[in-house]
Motif scaffolding. Sequence first.
Motif, PDB file in Angstrom:
ATOM      1  N   ASN A 140      39.566   7.353  -3.104  1.00  0.00           N
ATOM      2  CA  ASN A 140      39.617   6.177  -2.229  1.00  0.00           C
ATOM      3  C   ASN A 140      40.938   6.220  -1.469  1.00  0.00           C
ATOM      4  O   ASN A 140      41.574   7.281  -1.363  1.00  0.00           O
ATOM      5  CB  ASN A 140      39.418   4.872  -3.012  1.00  0.00           C
ATOM      6  CG  ASN A 140      40.533   4.589  -4.016  1.00  0.00           C
ATOM      7  OD1 ASN A 140      41.537   5.312  -4.093  1.00  0.00           O
ATOM      8  ND2 ASN A 140      40.384   3.524  -4.791  1.00  0.00           N
ATOM      9  N   TYR A 141      41.394   5.085  -1.004  1.00  0.00           N
ATOM     10  CA  TYR A 141      42.575   5.005  -0.166  1.00  0.00           C
ATOM     11  C   TYR A 141      43.882   5.307  -0.901  1.00  0.00           C
ATOM     12  O   TYR A 141      44.910   5.545  -0.268  1.00  0.00           O
ATOM     13  CB  TYR A 141      42.674   3.607   0.471  1.00  0.00           C
ATOM     14  CG  TYR A 141      42.674   2.491  -0.545  1.00  0.00           C
ATOM     15  CD1 TYR A 141      43.858   1.923  -0.984  1.00  0.00           C
ATOM     16  CD2 TYR A 141      41.483   2.025  -1.085  1.00  0.00           C
ATOM     17  CE1 TYR A 141      43.867   0.911  -1.927  1.00  0.00           C
ATOM     18  CE2 TYR A 141      41.472   1.007  -2.031  1.00  0.00           C
ATOM     19  CZ  TYR A 141      42.659   0.462  -2.450  1.00  0.00           C
ATOM     20  OH  TYR A 141      42.650  -0.537  -3.402  1.00  0.00           O
ATOM     21  N   GLN A 144      34.751  -2.742  -4.246  1.00  0.00           N
ATOM     22  CA  GLN A 144      33.904  -1.600  -4.558  1.00  0.00           C
ATOM     23  C   GLN A 144      34.669  -0.283  -4.448  1.00  0.00           C
ATOM     24  O   GLN A 144      34.415   0.653  -5.202  1.00  0.00           O
ATOM     25  CB  GLN A 144      32.699  -1.596  -3.622  1.00  0.00           C
ATOM     26  CG  GLN A 144      31.680  -0.506  -3.928  1.00  0.00           C
ATOM     27  CD  GLN A 144      30.442  -0.634  -3.062  1.00  0.00           C
ATOM     28  OE1 GLN A 144      30.380  -1.469  -2.171  1.00  0.00           O
ATOM     29  NE2 GLN A 144      29.448   0.187  -3.328  1.00  0.00           N
ATOM     30  N   LYS A 145      35.624  -0.203  -3.525  1.00  0.00           N
ATOM     31  CA  LYS A 145      36.398   1.025  -3.331  1.00  0.00           C
ATOM     32  C   LYS A 145      37.257   1.363  -4.550  1.00  0.00           C
ATOM     33  O   LYS A 145      37.669   2.509  -4.722  1.00  0.00           O
ATOM     34  CB  LYS A 145      37.302   0.896  -2.100  1.00  0.00           C
ATOM     35  CG  LYS A 145      36.552   0.819  -0.781  1.00  0.00           C
ATOM     36  CD  LYS A 145      37.510   0.692   0.387  1.00  0.00           C
ATOM     37  CE  LYS A 145      36.767   0.604   1.711  1.00  0.00           C
ATOM     38  NZ  LYS A 145      37.709   0.451   2.858  1.00  0.00           N
ATOM     39  N   ASP A 146      37.515   0.375  -5.391  1.00  0.00           N
ATOM     40  CA  ASP A 146      38.377   0.593  -6.555  1.00  0.00           C
ATOM     41  C   ASP A 146      37.605   0.953  -7.822  1.00  0.00           C
ATOM     42  O   ASP A 146      38.216   1.193  -8.867  1.00  0.00           O
ATOM     43  CB  ASP A 146      39.214  -0.670  -6.820  1.00  0.00           C
ATOM     44  CG  ASP A 146      40.109  -1.010  -5.646  1.00  0.00           C
ATOM     45  OD1 ASP A 146      40.991  -0.190  -5.328  1.00  0.00           O
ATOM     46  OD2 ASP A 146      39.910  -2.078  -5.039  1.00  0.00           O
TER      47      ASP A 146
END
Length: 257
Positions: A15-16, A145-147
């Motif tokens: 992810n980011y 959700q990205k985590d």
Amino acid sequence: MKVVDFIVIYNEPLNYQNNLLKVKPANNEPLPEMFPGQFVQILVENSANVFLRRPISINFFDKKNNEMWLLIQQVGEGTRKICETPVGQKLNIVFPLGNSFTIPRENGNFLLIGGGVGIAPMLFLGEKLSEKGFLPNFLLGGRSQKDILQLNDFEKLGTVYCTTEDGSHGEKGFVTHHSVLQKNKYDFIYTCGPKPMMVAVAKYAQKNKIACEASLENLMACGFGACLCCVEKTTRGNLCTCTEGPVFNINELKWID
């Protein structure tokens, strides 16, 4: 404990701010036995500002392929430089360090709770429980959700429940708000993640008389108990998390009170 040069064979952002690195010994020597909850210390090279190794949980041990997986969150220059290590380059790693989660001898209803990058040791632990024929339950939490990381890997090992603070995946709220905690009865809970989350999980476990272990994320500068950066107050006195932990039975921890 060993000091070994590893070759990065895989490095992908999940992810980011989190990267998954897979590494193999540069000399192809078979890796020693490792256990869920243990961690490594990675040397950060080519940095004028980072002098100490960075502690990282062992995310998975692929014995068949002689690989170690490391899930790394970029929280500063040290971890950022590690995440920027290209495939084919070396990382100098001290490993395996610390103690490990308890693997029960008898089957039961096990819940593994991970928050953010604290999910890292839960994958390895889930695999060990699965090896013994047990079916673990996972409760993974993140801001969005990205985590929620490595979801497919967790689903291969057991039943997965999720919470997100914004409600974008699973139930909305924190892990301790998930309905599964009211519906199911557990024999053992394992947890790793931000301290407020682990405190809440520990209080739930104590209230419901459930055995529980927590993997602490104290700052660990050396990994050998020399620098005293990671001292934790326990019922056994002030202990170095890097040598006496990072896994503790919650009944030993003063911060529950």
